[in-house]
Design an enzyme around this catalytic site. Structure first.
Site, short mmCIF file in Angstrom:
data_model
loop_
_atom_site.label_atom_id
_atom_site.label_comp_id
_atom_site.label_asym_id
_atom_site.label_seq_id
_atom_site.Cartn_x
_atom_site.Cartn_y
_atom_site.Cartn_z
N PHE A 131 0.86 -1.19 0.00
CA PHE A 131 0.00 0.00 0.00
C PHE A 131 0.89 1.23 0.00
O PHE A 131 1.73 1.41 0.89
CB PHE A 131 -0.93 0.03 1.22
CG PHE A 131 -1.89 1.19 1.18
CD1 PHE A 131 -3.06 1.11 0.44
CD2 PHE A 131 -1.61 2.38 1.84
CE1 PHE A 131 -3.95 2.19 0.37
CE2 PHE A 131 -2.49 3.46 1.77
CZ PHE A 131 -3.66 3.35 1.04
N ASP A 215 9.25 2.82 1.83
CA ASP A 215 8.04 3.50 2.29
C ASP A 215 7.91 3.31 3.81
O ASP A 215 7.49 2.25 4.27
CB ASP A 215 6.81 2.95 1.55
CG ASP A 215 5.52 3.66 1.97
OD1 ASP A 215 5.51 4.32 3.03
OD2 ASP A 215 4.51 3.53 1.24
N LYS A 244 2.45 10.04 8.31
CA LYS A 244 1.75 9.57 9.50
C LYS A 244 2.40 9.98 10.83
O LYS A 244 2.17 11.08 11.31
CB LYS A 244 1.57 8.04 9.43
CG LYS A 244 0.59 7.61 8.34
CD LYS A 244 0.12 6.17 8.51
CE LYS A 244 -1.08 5.89 7.60
NZ LYS A 244 -0.78 5.11 6.42
C1 LIG Z 1 -0.95 5.43 4.98
C2 LIG Z 1 0.10 4.97 4.03
C3 LIG Z 1 0.30 5.62 2.80
C4 LIG Z 1 -0.55 6.78 2.35
O1 LIG Z 1 -0.46 7.86 3.22
P1 LIG Z 1 -1.64 8.98 3.18
O2 LIG Z 1 -1.15 10.01 4.16
O3 LIG Z 1 -2.89 8.30 3.60
O4 LIG Z 1 -1.71 9.49 1.80
C5 LIG Z 1 1.32 5.16 2.00
N1 LIG Z 1 2.10 4.13 2.35
C6 LIG Z 1 1.94 3.49 3.54
C7 LIG Z 1 2.85 2.36 3.90
C8 LIG Z 1 0.93 3.87 4.40
O5 LIG Z 1 0.74 3.22 5.55
#
Ligand SMILES: *Cc1c(COP(=O)(O)O)cnc(C)c1O
Length: 391
Positions: A131, A215, A244
């Site tokens: 994701f 990521d 986050k």
């Molecule tokens: C939450 C998340 C995203 C996207 O972040 P947003 O602030 O919701 O756009 C991308 N990669 C990972 C691993 C995430 O947990």
């Protein structure tokens, strides 16, 4: 009128109806509009690193908004420069590192895609079940066909690989700009990479001149018991993406480059109105500063071990995944949504990323009392769901 009614009338149908309307938070607890108190073991999905209404964050935001909230990127500000230095230090990017500020995870991923494009190579590799966000570029990398299909065509030349070293070796070639991976796949249910994957990925990408981009949006800010998830593996990536938990509740994202990748984006090639504004960077400085001061990275490692050991013996629990305070609980039957409902009825917020997984991402500030309360409520919710599953 009820909030449920207002929500279903006013909010875009892209979101499902929430289970409660929250009005207040303090520490690891939140309260809903009916007065019910919950122990929050989700933290806004790994966002509220310091829990709710932490005095250090409240003070920093209040002071900054009363001083200078926003100026555009035509001007530098002290909080922005301080945060860039802090991220370079904590990530290990050091003096050759550079930071680009965005407003969310997906937006920071977009910056990483533009960084990859600057290699001049067309292909980007990511993993199945990954994701990386919901904007069109980030969605293209996201390894879940069900999320992508309604929005195709997306970016071309993206391959979603199996999470094996063999699949990576097979896919790698002179046309590959970058491999982007999560150290732990949070949205997939907190799924660890195979042992040795990141070290092998570092070798394989380097030997083909491709970037390795990590990521760290869910795994960063100390959550896994290191400042960033890749640091468990002792590798040096070309870039990381954070969001986050570095904001602790304010919207912020960042792309941090290491070494030569720091020279790829040049003047005029990217930008954002809000990106790195003094309000959010002051907030992030306060959050990361407090994590450091209070030893919360170590606390995440220690509380993670305690939780892991206690959860392993509970009913319905098949396996415990993840690191530190990003924990995935694999259930022996597909009753995860029932467990979430039973937990909420006991005043505990947890999350089910899929039918047979529970995700836990409590604030990094939790201590003995929160751990004990969680175990008691979670055990009871599991037991109630187990008896439902068999009846
Ligand atoms: C939450 C998340 C995203 C996207 O972040 P947003 O602030 O919701 O756009 C991308 N990669 C990972 C691993 C995430 O947990």
């Amino acid at each position: 009128m009820t909030w449920q009614h207002d929500y279903s009338e006013r909010i875009m149908k892209s979101a499902a109806l929430p289970s409660a309307e929250l009005v207040r938070g303090e520490g690891a607890y939140v309260w809903d509009s009916e007065g019910t108190k919950y122990l929050d073991f989700l933290s806004g999905i790994a966002v509220n690193s310091l829990g709710h209404a932490h005095p250090v964050l409240v003070e920093a935001v209040s002071r900054q908004i009363a001083t200078l909230a926003h100026v555009s990127n035509y001007f530098a500000t002290p909080p922005q420069l301080e945060l860039a230095e802090r991220l370079r230090r904590l990530s290990g990017a050091g003096e050759r590192g550079r930071v680009y500020f965005a407003n969310s995870g997906a937006e920071a991923i977009e910056a990483a895609i533009k960084l990859a494009r600057r290699t001049g190579r067309p292909r980007i590799l990511s993993l199945q079940n990954s994701f990386h966000g919901r904007t069109m570029g980030a969605l293209s990398l996201t390894g879940k066909a069900s999320l992508r299909e309604a929005f195709e065509p997306l970016l071309p030349n993206v391959s979603h690989l199996e999470s094996t070293i063999e699949a990576l070796e097979k896919a790698m070639g002179p046309d590959v700009a970058a491999l982007i991976v999560e150290p732990i796949k949070g949205e997939a249910g907190v799924i660890d990479l195979p042992a040795g994957y990141l070290a092998a990925a570092r070798e394989i990408t380097a030997s083909h001149g491709a970037l390795l981009i990590i990521d760290e949006i869910q795994t960063g800010a100390g959550r896994t018991g290191e400042w960033f998830g890749f640091q468990h593996d002792g590798i040096v990536p070309d870039a990381i993406v954070a969001a986050k938990g570095i904001g602790g509740g304010v919207p912020i994202g960042a792309l941090v480059t290491f070494g030569e990748a720091s020279d790829l984006l040049i003047a005029g090639q990217h930008g954002s109105t809000f990106g790195g504004n003094p309000l959010v960077t002051a907030a992030s400085n306060a959050v990361l500063g407090e994590i450091e001061r209070a030893g919360l990275v170590e606390n995440a490692a220690r509380r993670g071990e305690e939780l892991n050991a206690a959860i392993a013996g509970l009913p319905l629990v098949d396996e415990v995944r993840g690191k530190g305070l990003l924990i995935g609980v694999g259930l022996s039957s597909p009753v995860a949504s029932a467990v979430v409902t039973e937990a909420a009825a006991r005043g505990l917020i947890i999350n089910a990323p899929n039918d047979s997984s529970i995700r836990l991402a409590p604030p990094l500030i939790i201590g003995d009392a929160e751990v004990a309360e969680f175990i008691e409520k979670f055990a009871s919710a599991l037991l109630a769901s187990a008896s439902k599953g068999t009846s």
